[in-house]
Design an enzyme around this catalytic site. Structure first.
Site, mmCIF file in Angstrom:
data_model
loop_
_atom_site.group_PDB
_atom_site.id
_atom_site.type_symbol
_atom_site.label_atom_id
_atom_site.label_comp_id
_atom_site.label_asym_id
_atom_site.label_seq_id
_atom_site.Cartn_x
_atom_site.Cartn_y
_atom_site.Cartn_z
ATOM 1 N N GLY A 19 0.793 -1.227 0.000
ATOM 2 C CA GLY A 19 0.000 0.000 0.000
ATOM 3 C C GLY A 19 0.825 1.276 0.000
ATOM 4 O O GLY A 19 1.853 1.387 -0.670
ATOM 5 N N ILE A 20 0.346 2.241 0.783
ATOM 6 C CA ILE A 20 0.984 3.560 0.820
ATOM 7 C C ILE A 20 2.429 3.439 1.307
ATOM 8 O O ILE A 20 3.327 4.087 0.794
ATOM 9 C CB ILE A 20 0.184 4.520 1.733
ATOM 10 C CG1 ILE A 20 -1.244 4.716 1.192
ATOM 11 C CG2 ILE A 20 0.879 5.872 1.820
ATOM 12 C CD1 ILE A 20 -2.145 5.539 2.129
ATOM 13 N N ASP A 39 8.101 -4.007 8.641
ATOM 14 C CA ASP A 39 6.794 -4.640 8.765
ATOM 15 C C ASP A 39 6.898 -5.711 9.849
ATOM 16 O O ASP A 39 7.951 -5.898 10.456
ATOM 17 C CB ASP A 39 6.294 -5.215 7.437
ATOM 18 C CG ASP A 39 4.786 -4.977 7.271
ATOM 19 O OD1 ASP A 39 4.401 -4.061 6.520
ATOM 20 O OD2 ASP A 39 3.996 -5.680 7.930
ATOM 21 N N ASP A 61 7.275 -5.422 15.433
ATOM 22 C CA ASP A 61 5.925 -4.965 15.743
ATOM 23 C C ASP A 61 6.110 -3.583 16.375
ATOM 24 O O ASP A 61 6.705 -3.468 17.446
ATOM 25 C CB ASP A 61 5.272 -5.951 16.724
ATOM 26 C CG ASP A 61 3.915 -5.469 17.219
ATOM 27 O OD1 ASP A 61 3.567 -4.288 17.014
ATOM 28 O OD2 ASP A 61 3.202 -6.286 17.841
ATOM 29 N N VAL A 62 5.620 -2.544 15.706
ATOM 30 C CA VAL A 62 5.929 -1.183 16.175
ATOM 31 C C VAL A 62 5.360 -0.894 17.564
ATOM 32 O O VAL A 62 5.815 0.028 18.242
ATOM 33 C CB VAL A 62 5.438 -0.095 15.188
ATOM 34 C CG1 VAL A 62 6.228 -0.154 13.885
ATOM 35 C CG2 VAL A 62 3.943 -0.196 14.944
ATOM 36 N N ASN A 88 3.969 5.005 9.436
ATOM 37 C CA ASN A 88 2.842 4.659 8.558
ATOM 38 C C ASN A 88 2.092 3.410 9.019
ATOM 39 O O ASN A 88 0.921 3.226 8.689
ATOM 40 C CB ASN A 88 3.379 4.467 7.129
ATOM 41 C CG ASN A 88 2.359 3.851 6.200
ATOM 42 O OD1 ASN A 88 1.393 4.494 5.816
ATOM 43 N ND2 ASN A 88 2.551 2.580 5.857
ATOM 44 N N TYR A 153 -10.037 3.306 15.477
ATOM 45 C CA TYR A 153 -9.088 3.769 14.454
ATOM 46 C C TYR A 153 -9.054 5.295 14.429
ATOM 47 O O TYR A 153 -7.986 5.911 14.450
ATOM 48 C CB TYR A 153 -9.525 3.221 13.094
ATOM 49 C CG TYR A 153 -8.642 3.599 11.937
ATOM 50 C CD1 TYR A 153 -7.418 2.975 11.743
ATOM 51 C CD2 TYR A 153 -9.030 4.574 11.025
ATOM 52 C CE1 TYR A 153 -6.601 3.310 10.672
ATOM 53 C CE2 TYR A 153 -8.227 4.918 9.947
ATOM 54 C CZ TYR A 153 -7.016 4.277 9.773
ATOM 55 O OH TYR A 153 -6.215 4.616 8.718
ATOM 56 N N LYS A 157 -5.958 7.811 15.347
ATOM 57 C CA LYS A 157 -5.441 8.737 14.336
ATOM 58 C C LYS A 157 -5.567 10.192 14.813
ATOM 59 O O LYS A 157 -4.729 11.035 14.480
ATOM 60 C CB LYS A 157 -6.182 8.527 13.011
ATOM 61 C CG LYS A 157 -5.861 7.187 12.338
ATOM 62 C CD LYS A 157 -4.410 7.136 11.883
ATOM 63 C CE LYS A 157 -4.117 5.956 10.964
ATOM 64 N NZ LYS A 157 -2.726 5.976 10.451
#
Lengths: 255, 223
Positions: A19-20, A39, A61-62, A88, A153, A157
């Site tokens: 993706g992005i 990732d 894993d962030v 991201n 979510y 955000k």
């Protein structure tokens, strides 16, 4: 041929297998950066994204602060200090608010908000030593404007927006610039979650999102990648703690 | 075999002879664009037109002339109106009307002149540039702030009206040269004209997903 704007920089992009994120990594590399692609695991998708960007994998894993620290040490050992961080990595689960488990709700906060916190903390030492750094945080129109059935979510955000504004003010005196991008509907694998929630096919969802976007189309990852590269580059120092909203006009107020 | 040189993309820059105009013309030329510059004085643009930006007929005719020289104009960057620190009590009616005209009317004149061809091609890019005093940044000149605000209203409404036509309209609200109190920003220094110009050049040069947005290279004066 002029020097590429990110020549000599090391960039770390989280959530870069697809993706992005994958597109941003590819673009930053094309603009001269050596890139590390984070990732959760070294999957075929991540390997393909690394190959496309000419970058190296950076597994963590962030939301795991220790794993993030080890990952950044690895990237710094391999490529050098991280001068550009793009936060991201994100998790979205959709569903009615009172039908969602506390675990599902909070996991999004952990990955999306705490994940950015952990990554920024891990690269700050290197940026401070260099006296310069660029941090780009990917938030969402859902964080600016809200999104029904995506409350966790959206909250995570919106939390990132507070982080960007505060940290932007706090770090600019040290030459470290923090800004956010709040995309609208973008054609990335994340929208599979939306399609599932609404019970439509991906093509139907794309059409629905194109219809609800004033510009009349769904955004593409490269729409965001060009902006990320601009914010990562040397010409954007006048942006401090800003939230830029490439959303095709869905939301047109300030963030 | 004959080789046809690729024709550069063409942008129109208004206020091209001012500090910000010079920087914007330079940024676009640096990215390979041909630039038609419009101002009350000669500019360093590829093609320079000298005119009264508030005169709709003069604008239409000079735009037509620029198109005949450089080709169709893909992008308009409207830079208008200089900060003016006159306190509100001392602003004459003429100065008030002049500020509104130099911002709003000049921007609208160029949109009117360029839109028919943009709509016909189904593609175009309009970027209006004004002062962040319109967003509440510390600054001087109520008339200047009001005038900058009119451009933001114009930009957002035009963006929505044209949303489905392929013409993308956005604004930049910046700390402009000549604004006071630079140290009041988190950045701790004045924003340089070339930084505002770089933002405009980004919007001109890149495929992007902005519509009716206000980009704010302002050193953090308004966050």
């Amino acid at each position: 041929m002029s020097v590429k704007p990110l020549e000599g920089k090391v960039a770390l992009v989280t959530g870069a297998a697809q993706g992005i994120g994958a597109e941003m990594a590819r673009r930053l590399a094309a603009d001269g950066a050596r890139v590390a692609l984070n990732d959760l695991a070294e999957t075929d998708r991540l390997r393909a994204a690394c190959a496309a960007a000419g970058g190296v994998p950076a597994i963590a894993d962030v939301s795991d602060e220790h794993a993030v620290r080890r990952m950044v040490e690895g990237v710094e050992g391999e490529l050098g200090p991280v001068g550009v961080l793009v936060c991201n990595a994100a998790l979205e689960t959709m569903g009615a608010f009172d039908g969602q488990s506390t675990e599902d709700f909070y996991r999004q906060v952990e990955v999306n908000l705490t994940g950015a916190y952990a990554c920024i903390k891990a690269v700050l030492g290197g940026m401070r030593a260099a006296g310069r750094g660029k941090i780009v945080v990917i938030t969402s129109v859902a964080g600016v404007n809200g999104w029904a059935k995506a409350v966790g979510y959206s909250a995570s955000k919106a939390g990132l927006i507070g982080l960007v504004k505060s940290l932007g003010r706090e770090l600019v005196g040290e030459g470290i610039f923090v800004n956010g991008i709040a995309p609208g509907a973008i054609d990335s694998p994340q929208i599979e979650v939306d399609a599932l929630e609404y019970g439509v096919t991906l093509d139907e969802l794309r059409a629905r999102y194109a219809e609800m976007t004033p510009l009349g189309r769904i955004g593409m990852p490269d729409d965001i990648a060009g902006l990320a590269s601009f914010l990562a580059g040397p010409d954007s120092d006048a942006f401090v703690g800003q939230i830029l909203q490439p959303n095709g006009g869905i939301e047109r107020g300030g963030a | 075999m004959s080789v046809t040189a690729e024709r550069p993309r063409v942008a129109a820059v208004t206020g091209a002879a001012g500090l910000l105009g010079v920087a914007t013309v330079q940024a676009l030329i640096g990215k390979g664009w041909a630039v038609a510059g419009f101002d009350v004085a000669e500019s360093s643009a590829t093609h320079s037109a000298v005119l009264d930006l508030c005169d709709r007929e003069a604008v239409a005719s000079e735009v037509a002339e620029a198109v005949s020289v450089l080709g169709e104009i893909e992008c308009l960057i409207a830079l208008v109106g200089a900060p003016d620190p006159t306190p509100v009590d001392d602003v004459s009616f003429e100065a008030w009307r002049g500020a509104i005209s130099s911002h709003l009317l000049s921007t609208a004149n160029f949109a009117w002149a360029l839109l028919p061809s943009m709509l016909e091609r189904g593609a175009g890019n309009i970027v209006t540039v004004g002062s962040d005093v319109a967003l509440g940044a510390p600054g001087v000149g109520v008339h200047h702030a009001a005038a900058s605000g009119t451009v933001l209203g114009f930009t957002r409404a035009l963006a929505i009206e044209l949303a489905k036509t392929g013409v993308q309209v956005n604004a930049i609200s910046a700390q402009l040269p000549g604004s006071d109190e630079p140290r009041s920003s988190p950045l701790g220094r004045d924003v340089h004209p070339r930084e505002v110009a770089a933002t405009a050049a980004y919007l001109a040069d890149e495929r992007h997903f902005f519509l009716g947005q206000v980009l704010t290279p302002n050193g953090g004066r308004v966050i």
